[in-house]
Write a protein that holds these residues in place. Structure first.
Motif, PDB file in Angstrom:
ATOM      1  N   SER A  22     -37.404  43.667  32.816  1.00 48.33           N
ATOM      2  CA  SER A  22     -36.405  44.285  33.951  1.00 48.33           C
ATOM      3  C   SER A  22     -36.179  45.833  33.922  1.00 48.33           C
ATOM      4  O   SER A  22     -35.061  46.477  34.069  1.00 48.33           O
ATOM      5  CB  SER A  22     -35.066  43.493  34.059  1.00 48.33           C
ATOM      6  OG  SER A  22     -35.292  42.118  34.260  1.00 48.33           O
ATOM      7  N   ALA A  23     -37.083  46.717  33.479  1.00 49.14           N
ATOM      8  CA  ALA A  23     -37.069  48.216  33.512  1.00 49.14           C
ATOM      9  C   ALA A  23     -37.169  48.714  34.764  1.00 49.14           C
ATOM     10  O   ALA A  23     -36.715  49.977  34.807  1.00 49.14           O
ATOM     11  CB  ALA A  23     -38.075  48.694  32.451  1.00 49.14           C
ATOM     12  N   ILE A  24     -37.588  48.188  35.663  1.00 45.55           N
ATOM     13  CA  ILE A  24     -37.499  48.822  37.072  1.00 45.55           C
ATOM     14  C   ILE A  24     -36.596  48.412  38.040  1.00 45.55           C
ATOM     15  O   ILE A  24     -36.213  47.337  38.159  1.00 45.55           O
ATOM     16  CB  ILE A  24     -39.043  48.287  37.757  1.00 45.55           C
ATOM     17  CG1 ILE A  24     -40.213  48.354  36.813  1.00 45.55           C
ATOM     18  CG2 ILE A  24     -39.259  48.827  39.175  1.00 45.55           C
ATOM     19  CD1 ILE A  24     -41.423  47.906  37.231  1.00 45.55           C
ATOM     20  N   SER A  25     -36.189  49.540  38.799  1.00 47.43           N
ATOM     21  CA  SER A  25     -34.947  49.474  39.708  1.00 47.43           C
ATOM     22  C   SER A  25     -35.300  50.349  41.108  1.00 47.43           C
ATOM     23  O   SER A  25     -36.033  51.243  40.660  1.00 47.43           O
ATOM     24  CB  SER A  25     -33.546  49.748  39.181  1.00 47.43           C
ATOM     25  OG  SER A  25     -33.434  50.966  38.552  1.00 47.43           O
ATOM     26  N   GLN A  26     -34.528  49.943  41.920  1.00 44.30           N
ATOM     27  CA  GLN A  26     -34.775  50.709  43.219  1.00 44.30           C
ATOM     28  C   GLN A  26     -33.935  52.001  42.936  1.00 44.30           C
ATOM     29  O   GLN A  26     -32.628  52.058  42.987  1.00 44.30           O
ATOM     30  CB  GLN A  26     -34.252  50.006  44.496  1.00 44.30           C
ATOM     31  CG  GLN A  26     -34.150  50.749  45.835  1.00 44.30           C
ATOM     32  CD  GLN A  26     -35.494  50.869  46.243  1.00 44.30           C
ATOM     33  OE1 GLN A  26     -36.468  50.334  46.386  1.00 44.30           O
ATOM     34  NE2 GLN A  26     -35.784  52.460  46.463  1.00 44.30           N
ATOM     35  N   GLY A  27     -34.281  52.895  43.390  1.00 49.10           N
ATOM     36  CA  GLY A  27     -33.844  54.336  43.239  1.00 49.10           C
ATOM     37  C   GLY A  27     -33.532  54.783  44.728  1.00 49.10           C
ATOM     38  O   GLY A  27     -33.510  53.894  45.742  1.00 49.10           O
ATOM     39  N   ASP A  28     -33.099  56.221  44.876  1.00 51.97           N
ATOM     40  CA  ASP A  28     -32.628  56.374  46.361  1.00 51.97           C
ATOM     41  C   ASP A  28     -33.737  56.608  47.129  1.00 51.97           C
ATOM     42  O   ASP A  28     -33.581  56.237  48.477  1.00 51.97           O
ATOM     43  CB  ASP A  28     -32.119  57.946  46.178  1.00 51.97           C
ATOM     44  CG  ASP A  28     -30.572  57.800  45.544  1.00 51.97           C
ATOM     45  OD1 ASP A  28     -29.971  56.980  45.443  1.00 51.97           O
ATOM     46  OD2 ASP A  28     -30.270  58.923  44.991  1.00 51.97           O
ATOM     47  N   SER A  29     -35.257  57.210  46.628  1.00 53.56           N
ATOM     48  CA  SER A  29     -36.264  57.157  47.616  1.00 53.56           C
ATOM     49  C   SER A  29     -37.470  56.416  46.872  1.00 53.56           C
ATOM     50  O   SER A  29     -38.516  56.390  47.864  1.00 53.56           O
ATOM     51  CB  SER A  29     -36.534  58.704  47.625  1.00 53.56           C
ATOM     52  OG  SER A  29     -36.685  59.342  46.500  1.00 53.56           O
ATOM     53  N   GLN A  30     -37.155  56.015  45.865  1.00 52.53           N
ATOM     54  CA  GLN A  30     -38.492  55.320  45.419  1.00 52.53           C
ATOM     55  C   GLN A  30     -38.015  54.450  44.095  1.00 52.53           C
ATOM     56  O   GLN A  30     -36.724  54.689  43.751  1.00 52.53           O
ATOM     57  CB  GLN A  30     -39.643  56.044  45.015  1.00 52.53           C
ATOM     58  CG  GLN A  30     -39.240  57.083  43.726  1.00 52.53           C
ATOM     59  CD  GLN A  30     -40.238  58.060  43.291  1.00 52.53           C
ATOM     60  OE1 GLN A  30     -40.980  58.411  44.141  1.00 52.53           O
ATOM     61  NE2 GLN A  30     -40.639  58.186  41.916  1.00 52.53           N
ATOM     62  N   TYR A  31     -38.883  53.383  43.713  1.00 51.21           N
ATOM     63  CA  TYR A  31     -38.427  52.822  42.475  1.00 51.21           C
ATOM     64  C   TYR A  31     -38.548  53.587  41.210  1.00 51.21           C
ATOM     65  O   TYR A  31     -39.214  54.687  41.239  1.00 51.21           O
ATOM     66  CB  TYR A  31     -39.210  51.587  42.293  1.00 51.21           C
ATOM     67  CG  TYR A  31     -38.931  50.511  43.163  1.00 51.21           C
ATOM     68  CD1 TYR A  31     -38.194  49.458  42.539  1.00 51.21           C
ATOM     69  CD2 TYR A  31     -39.091  50.488  44.703  1.00 51.21           C
ATOM     70  CE1 TYR A  31     -37.878  48.199  43.536  1.00 51.21           C
ATOM     71  CE2 TYR A  31     -39.106  49.338  45.354  1.00 51.21           C
ATOM     72  CZ  TYR A  31     -38.022  48.199  44.737  1.00 51.21           C
ATOM     73  OH  TYR A  31     -37.779  47.251  45.600  1.00 51.21           O
ATOM     74  N   ASN A  32     -38.039  53.304  40.049  1.00 53.50           N
ATOM     75  CA  ASN A  32     -37.862  54.245  38.910  1.00 53.50           C
ATOM     76  C   ASN A  32     -37.921  53.186  37.724  1.00 53.50           C
ATOM     77  O   ASN A  32     -37.415  52.053  37.636  1.00 53.50           O
ATOM     78  CB  ASN A  32     -36.411  54.804  38.737  1.00 53.50           C
ATOM     79  CG  ASN A  32     -36.166  55.670  39.735  1.00 53.50           C
ATOM     80  OD1 ASN A  32     -36.967  56.532  40.196  1.00 53.50           O
ATOM     81  ND2 ASN A  32     -35.170  55.660  40.714  1.00 53.50           N
TER      82      ASN A  32
END
Length: 56
Positions: A22-32
């Motif tokens: 679960s290291a990936i999350s939605q950022g403001d303009s793209q996933y991080n």
């Protein structure tokens, strides 16, 4: 070395559920990707339809 998501990300969300830690999350303009949590397994990169995920 942790994977990174480049500006080629179209925020499709394909990568997020594939990450085993679960290291990936939605950022403001793209996933991080959280570099501290990433285990460099490459699963996210293998499912990315735009090739936006690379080993950093």
């Amino acid at each position: 070395m942790a994977y990174v998501i480049t500006d080629s990300c179209v925020s499709c969300g394909t990568c997020e559920p594939e990450c085993p830690v679960s290291a990936i999350s939605q950022g403001d303009s793209q996933y991080n990707i959280d570099a501290d949590a990433c285990i460099s397994c490459g699963t996210c990169a293998s499912v990315c339809p735009t090739g936006a995920i690379n080993e950093g």
